[in-house]
Enzyme design. Structure first.
Site, mmCIF file in Angstrom:
data_model
loop_
_atom_site.group_PDB
_atom_site.id
_atom_site.type_symbol
_atom_site.label_atom_id
_atom_site.label_comp_id
_atom_site.label_asym_id
_atom_site.label_seq_id
_atom_site.Cartn_x
_atom_site.Cartn_y
_atom_site.Cartn_z
ATOM 1 C CB SER A 127 -0.846 0.059 1.274
ATOM 2 O OG SER A 127 -1.629 -1.073 1.430
ATOM 3 C CD GLU A 163 -7.209 1.742 -10.926
ATOM 4 O OE1 GLU A 163 -8.313 1.901 -11.452
ATOM 5 O OE2 GLU A 163 -6.984 1.984 -9.729
ATOM 6 C CB ALA A 221 6.619 8.516 -8.111
ATOM 7 C CG ASN A 222 1.308 8.489 -7.287
ATOM 8 O OD1 ASN A 222 1.702 8.077 -8.378
ATOM 9 N ND2 ASN A 222 0.543 7.757 -6.501
ATOM 10 C CB ALA A 223 3.814 14.715 -5.546
ATOM 11 C CG PHE A 224 7.956 14.870 -9.288
ATOM 12 C CD1 PHE A 224 7.960 15.064 -7.917
ATOM 13 C CD2 PHE A 224 9.038 15.349 -10.021
ATOM 14 C CE1 PHE A 224 9.001 15.727 -7.280
ATOM 15 C CE2 PHE A 224 10.083 16.015 -9.396
ATOM 16 C CZ PHE A 224 10.075 16.195 -8.025
ATOM 17 C CB CYS A 274 -3.074 7.066 -6.699
ATOM 18 S SG CYS A 274 -3.270 5.297 -6.493
ATOM 19 C CG PHE A 275 -2.414 11.407 -9.530
ATOM 20 C CD1 PHE A 275 -1.394 10.518 -9.238
ATOM 21 C CD2 PHE A 275 -2.607 11.766 -10.847
ATOM 22 C CE1 PHE A 275 -0.588 9.983 -10.238
ATOM 23 C CE2 PHE A 275 -1.807 11.248 -11.866
ATOM 24 C CZ PHE A 275 -0.805 10.355 -11.559
HETATM 25 P P1 NAD Z 1 -8.715 -1.420 -3.095
HETATM 26 O O1 NAD Z 1 -9.672 -0.665 -2.266
HETATM 27 O O2 NAD Z 1 -9.067 -1.789 -4.498
HETATM 28 O O3 NAD Z 1 -8.337 -2.793 -2.352
HETATM 29 C C1 NAD Z 1 -8.017 -2.879 -0.999
HETATM 30 C C2 NAD Z 1 -8.599 -4.178 -0.462
HETATM 31 O O4 NAD Z 1 -8.144 -4.379 0.877
HETATM 32 C C3 NAD Z 1 -10.142 -4.185 -0.375
HETATM 33 O O5 NAD Z 1 -10.656 -5.253 -1.148
HETATM 34 C C4 NAD Z 1 -10.438 -4.354 1.122
HETATM 35 O O6 NAD Z 1 -11.566 -5.160 1.376
HETATM 36 C C5 NAD Z 1 -9.170 -5.033 1.597
HETATM 37 N N1 NAD Z 1 -8.928 -4.906 3.042
HETATM 38 C C6 NAD Z 1 -8.962 -3.782 3.806
HETATM 39 N N2 NAD Z 1 -8.635 -4.077 5.070
HETATM 40 C C7 NAD Z 1 -8.393 -5.407 5.121
HETATM 41 C C8 NAD Z 1 -8.005 -6.294 6.158
HETATM 42 N N3 NAD Z 1 -7.767 -5.853 7.396
HETATM 43 N N4 NAD Z 1 -7.874 -7.605 5.865
HETATM 44 C C9 NAD Z 1 -8.092 -8.065 4.604
HETATM 45 N N5 NAD Z 1 -8.446 -7.264 3.573
HETATM 46 C C10 NAD Z 1 -8.591 -5.941 3.826
HETATM 47 O O7 NAD Z 1 -7.359 -0.590 -3.078
HETATM 48 P P2 NAD Z 1 -6.210 -0.558 -4.200
HETATM 49 O O8 NAD Z 1 -6.591 0.375 -5.289
HETATM 50 O O9 NAD Z 1 -5.811 -1.941 -4.525
HETATM 51 O O10 NAD Z 1 -5.046 0.158 -3.388
HETATM 52 C C11 NAD Z 1 -4.366 -0.502 -2.354
HETATM 53 C C12 NAD Z 1 -3.161 0.322 -1.958
HETATM 54 O O11 NAD Z 1 -2.267 0.435 -3.080
HETATM 55 C C13 NAD Z 1 -3.488 1.766 -1.555
HETATM 56 O O12 NAD Z 1 -2.610 2.155 -0.537
HETATM 57 C C14 NAD Z 1 -3.193 2.556 -2.817
HETATM 58 O O13 NAD Z 1 -2.832 3.877 -2.539
HETATM 59 C C15 NAD Z 1 -2.016 1.808 -3.390
HETATM 60 N N6 NAD Z 1 -1.884 1.902 -4.855
HETATM 61 C C16 NAD Z 1 -2.973 1.847 -5.667
HETATM 62 C C17 NAD Z 1 -2.816 1.900 -7.048
HETATM 63 C C18 NAD Z 1 -4.000 1.848 -7.978
HETATM 64 O O14 NAD Z 1 -3.800 2.068 -9.171
HETATM 65 N N7 NAD Z 1 -5.199 1.553 -7.526
HETATM 66 C C19 NAD Z 1 -1.526 1.980 -7.597
HETATM 67 C C20 NAD Z 1 -0.444 2.011 -6.729
HETATM 68 C C21 NAD Z 1 -0.623 1.970 -5.363
HETATM 69 C C1 UDX Z 2 -1.260 6.679 -11.071
HETATM 70 C C2 UDX Z 2 0.233 6.571 -11.394
HETATM 71 O O1 UDX Z 2 0.436 6.808 -12.791
HETATM 72 C C3 UDX Z 2 0.769 5.201 -11.016
HETATM 73 O O2 UDX Z 2 2.180 5.146 -11.220
HETATM 74 C C4 UDX Z 2 0.458 4.956 -9.551
HETATM 75 O O3 UDX Z 2 0.919 3.669 -9.182
HETATM 76 C C5 UDX Z 2 -1.022 5.079 -9.274
HETATM 77 O O4 UDX Z 2 -1.487 6.375 -9.698
HETATM 78 P P1 UDX Z 2 -3.488 5.823 -12.244
HETATM 79 O O5 UDX Z 2 -4.148 6.783 -11.329
HETATM 80 O O6 UDX Z 2 -3.988 4.442 -12.313
HETATM 81 O O7 UDX Z 2 -1.924 5.726 -11.900
HETATM 82 O O8 UDX Z 2 -3.542 6.390 -13.747
HETATM 83 P P2 UDX Z 2 -2.728 7.524 -14.528
HETATM 84 O O9 UDX Z 2 -2.461 7.023 -15.877
HETATM 85 O O10 UDX Z 2 -1.593 8.050 -13.782
HETATM 86 O O11 UDX Z 2 -3.828 8.679 -14.680
HETATM 87 C C6 UDX Z 2 -4.298 9.413 -13.567
HETATM 88 C C7 UDX Z 2 -5.218 10.516 -14.046
HETATM 89 O O12 UDX Z 2 -4.498 11.493 -14.770
HETATM 90 C C8 UDX Z 2 -6.325 10.016 -14.983
HETATM 91 O O13 UDX Z 2 -7.536 10.672 -14.677
HETATM 92 C C9 UDX Z 2 -5.822 10.431 -16.346
HETATM 93 O O14 UDX Z 2 -6.847 10.615 -17.285
HETATM 94 C C10 UDX Z 2 -5.133 11.746 -16.024
HETATM 95 N N1 UDX Z 2 -4.103 12.133 -17.000
HETATM 96 C C11 UDX Z 2 -3.027 11.340 -17.227
HETATM 97 C C12 UDX Z 2 -4.226 13.340 -17.677
HETATM 98 O O15 UDX Z 2 -5.194 14.078 -17.469
HETATM 99 N N2 UDX Z 2 -3.266 13.692 -18.569
HETATM 100 C C13 UDX Z 2 -2.181 12.914 -18.814
HETATM 101 O O16 UDX Z 2 -1.327 13.322 -19.645
HETATM 102 C C14 UDX Z 2 -2.062 11.696 -18.121
#
Ligand code: NAD
Ligand code: UDX
Length: 483
Positions: A127, A163, A221-224, A274-275
């Site tokens: 996470s 995603e 990274a996300n902030a940038f 995330c962002f």
């Molecule tokens: P999500 O909400 O899709 O999944 C999290 C899962 O954890 C849920 O299914 C929830 O039921 C489960 N959960 C919560 N507490 C629990 C517990 N105590 N025991 C068992 N299961 C439990 O979240 P996500 O999008 O997969 O993000 C997870 C983490 O990864 C976050 O910290 C997020 O910031 C980070 N992250 C997300 C992305 C993305 O693109 N979604 C990318 C990079 C990092």
């Molecule tokens: C982001 C980071 O890219 C990834 O590295 C991190 O692990 C999770 O957060 P994500 O949020 O899944 O990934 O998608 P991303 O492609 O980054 O897009 C985020 C948002 O920015 C979207 O709404 C997208 O449409 C928007 N976006 C992206 C723009 O508006 N312009 C761009 O040039 C790129």
């Protein structure tokens, strides 16, 4: 056989573990979650998330060395490596509300690991968490280790997948980051995790650092990345005011190898889970460390993002003679980006709320988002990060003005305007003449993703607003709507 357990079967836990299982046939991977419906879906033909390529990966290893289960204690007890990939949303109550990360789920996972472990474990932060979270987790686990003599090593291994391209990103990551304690036990744990990734990731792309650098690098990274979007979106406003074209500006600046061409698409605003959450988290950490100037710098990235969504709504209202009351507006795209059904923090929520506040009738189409999800999103109490207060959901009367359809031609029929809010490839293939013929006139297109060719649409007869591009002659003289 090495056993891995991942707590959290979400957008990160599910795909990441599926790829580890595929690439490491000698490792047994169990993904566990408290959400029984989610686990059932992972075990069915209809996976809980839409992600290109994911079905194929899951089908290849599910039941062999990849398992989805609600038996959390059993799998944690048996595992050598426990990934924690639970959600870490923004706090909505108490100290730090609106900014700080809510670590409730993380802490409960850590306590469970401490309670059920009977052997040494490597605990991996997957996470995204505030810097120094590993220290807190260590305290929870060490307390247990004192009682039972069990050794825990904490590693930070943030995930960088995006995603819509998760499988591609996991197969071929720019880098894998592993942070650990600079002790013999810490180095050994880092090496163990490195060997897992080394099954398919070239060694020079596996970066090893100390714990705090790894935790902070994820937020940085996300902030940038988000800052780049807010920068280009700020430019898009200036382009509209001056007659410059934001796509040409992006192309020109992206040719500078120091800037680079990626992530420079102007949009109605960034969304996703995330962002905003991670920048707010960063802002909070800066404030807690007595760095208000740094905190304010990063806040501005979110302010511009809010401004961009507001500006888009205001443009629609102004273009339609300052009233959209009772007018049908087709919303094409609701997901926060293409190739995902995820709507967390999608700009579409704010745009729809804005249009409904002006009494528009909305007809929404997204190829991957269900009516139930859209209903839930518009019904949700939204948190205003800046004040911080809960904003009311869309009123029941306004909600009656929303319909959701499964066909873009139904959505646009008899509409006064169309808003493109997600850049789905299928939108580029629409028959715009057919759409125009069935719309009210004047027929407007508001392109929040710059996916249509404005000139081609103008030839058909549309009035086109393309974000950051020279304004349609029709729109030039319209005074901007202001709050
Ligand atoms: P999500 O909400 O899709 O999944 C999290 C899962 O954890 C849920 O299914 C929830 O039921 C489960 N959960 C919560 N507490 C629990 C517990 N105590 N025991 C068992 N299961 C439990 O979240 P996500 O999008 O997969 O993000 C997870 C983490 O990864 C976050 O910290 C997020 O910031 C980070 N992250 C997300 C992305 C993305 O693109 N979604 C990318 C990079 C990092
Ligand atoms: C982001 C980071 O890219 C990834 O590295 C991190 O692990 C999770 O957060 P994500 O949020 O899944 O990934 O998608 P991303 O492609 O980054 O897009 C985020 C948002 O920015 C979207 O709404 C997208 O449409 C928007 N976006 C992206 C723009 O508006 N312009 C761009 O040039 C790129």
């Amino acid at each position: 056989m090495v056993k891995i357990c991942c707590i959290g079967a979400g957008y990160v836990g599910g795909p990441t573990m599926a790829v580890i299982a595929l690439k490491c046939p000698s490792i047994e991977v169990a993904v566990v979650d408290i959400a029984t419906a989610r686990i059932s879906a992972w075990n069915s033909d209809q996976l809980p998330i839409y992600e290109p390529g994911l079905d194929d990966v899951v089908k290849q290893c599910r039941g062999k060395n990849l398992f989805f289960s609600t038996e959390i204690e059993k799998h944690v007890t048996e595992a050598d490596i426990v990934f924690v990939s639970v959600n870490t949303p923004t706090k909505t109550q108490g100290l730090g509300a609106g900014k700080a990360a809510d670590l409730t789920y993380w802490e409960s996972a850590a306590r469970l690991i401490a309670d059920v472990s009977k052997s040494a474990k490597i605990v991996v932060e997957k996470s995204t968490v505030p810097v120094k979270t590993a220290e807190a987790i260590e305290k929870i686990l060490t307390h247990n280790s004192i009682n039972k003599g069990i050794e825990f090593q904490i590693l930070s291994n943030p995930e960088f997948l995006a995603e819509g391209t998760a499988i591609k990103d996991l197969f071929n990551p720019d880098r894998v980051l592993i942070g650990g304690r600079e002790t013999p036990g810490g180095f050994k744990a880092i090496q163990t995790l490195k060997e897992v990734y080394a099954h398919w990731v070239p060694e020079d792309r596996i970066i090893c650092t100390n714990l705090w650098s790894a935790e902070l690098s994820k937020l940085a990274a996300n902030a940038f990345l988000a800052q780049r979007i807010s920068s280009v979106n700020a430019m898009s406003a200036l382009c509209e005011a001056t007659g410059a074209n934001v796509s040409e500006v992006s192309y020109a600046i992206g040719k500078d190898t120091r800037i680079g061409p990626k992530f420079l698409n102007a949009s109605v605003g960034f969304g996703g889970s995330c962002f905003q959450k991670d920048i707010l988290n960063l802002v909070y950490i800066c404030e807690c460390n007595g760095l208000p100037e740094v905190a304010n710098y990063w806040k501005q990235v979110i302010k511009i993002n809010d401004y961009q969504k507001e500006r888009f709504v205001n443009r629609i209202v102004a273009s339609m003679f300052n009233t959209i009351s009772g007018k049908k507006i087709a919303i094409l795209g609701f997901a926060f980006k293409k190739d995902t059904g995820d709507t967390r923090e999608t700009p579409a929520i704010d745009v729809c709320r804005g249009l409904l506040a002006d009494k528009a009738r909305l007809c929404i189409y997204d190829p991957q988002v269900s009516e139930t999800q859209i209903d839930k999103d518009l019904n949700m109490m939204k948190y205003s990060w800046e004040h911080p207060v809960l904003l009311k959901p869309v009123s029941p009367t306004a909600l009656k003005q929303v319909s959701v359809v499964w066909d873009p031609y139904d959505a646009t029929k008899d509409a006064h305007g169309i808003c493109f809010l997600t850049e789905w490839d299928s939108f580029k293939e629409l028959d715009f003449q057919r759409i125009y013929d069935h719309m009210e006139k004047p027929a407007y297109v508001f392109d929040g993703r710059n996916i249509v060719d404005p000139e081609k649409l103008r030839q058909i007869g549309f009035i086109v607003y393309s974000l950051g591009k020279p304004l349609d002659p029709w729109l030039k003289d319209m005074p901007a709507a202001v709050a």
